[in-house]
Design a protein around this motif. Structure first.
Motif: not given
Length: 179
Positions: A57-74
């Motif tokens: 999940v942290l990697e996903i947030l770092l890859e996106a490099h922007r704020a993401m909603g929980a369902y987008e992460v899911l």
């Protein structure tokens, strides 16, 4: 707006609080790798259980490099075989926020990786109202003012973040017709 701009991702410089450079282009892969390494070291130093799903999940947030909603992460987790039940993402995001490895951006009802893991800081989130790009910058003077105000009321602030809505340099230039 989605924040899914094809342009290079932007954020405040790691370890810095220089607001004028908060939306500067940079080497994203190096930045994400550096922040992930610091986050892992911080979790280890504090004896926190950094499970594969929490790390991803942290990697996903770092890859996106922007704020993401929980369902987008899911959705990303599910596509990688981590499960598709909302608690999978919410528990991991909650852990990361509580551990100081991610922040919740209230305005967007979203989450962003902390660019300063292990550092005591009060972030300010500069949120572009056009493209939803989020930059994290230091807010030490704001935090000091808040602490002073709170102390006068006998209140001890344990955690604070600040959010400001406006236009990033790219969107400002587009709206002004200079791009």
């Amino acid at each position: 707006m989605s924040g899914n701009s094809p342009e290079a991702p932007r954020h405040a410089p790691a370890g810095g609080s220089d607001v004028e450079n908060a939306f500067a282009h940079h080497d994203h892969a190096h930045c994400a790798g550096e922040v992930l390494a610091r986050a892992q070291a911080e979790a280890e130093r504090r004896g926190l259980r950094f499970t594969p799903v929490r790390k991803r999940v942290l990697e996903i947030l770092l890859e996106a490099h922007r704020a993401m909603g929980a369902y987008e992460v899911l959705d990303r987790l599910a596509s990688e075989g981590f499960g598709n039940q909302p608690p999978v993402a919410y528990r991991a995001l909650e852990f990361l926020v509580e551990a100081g490895l991610a922040h919740r951006v209230q305005r967007l009802n979203a989450f962003a990786a902390c660019m300063h893991p292990g550092e005591s800081h009060a972030p300010v989130f500069l949120i572009c109202r056009e493209c939803d790009t989020v930059a994290e910058a230091g807010a030490a003077p704001l935090r000091a003012a808040l602490d002073s105000l709170a102390q006068g009321l006998g209140f001890a602030v344990e955690r604070a973040s600040f959010e400001a809505l406006g236009l990033c340099p790219t969107c400002r230039a587009k709206l002004e017709g200079t791009l």
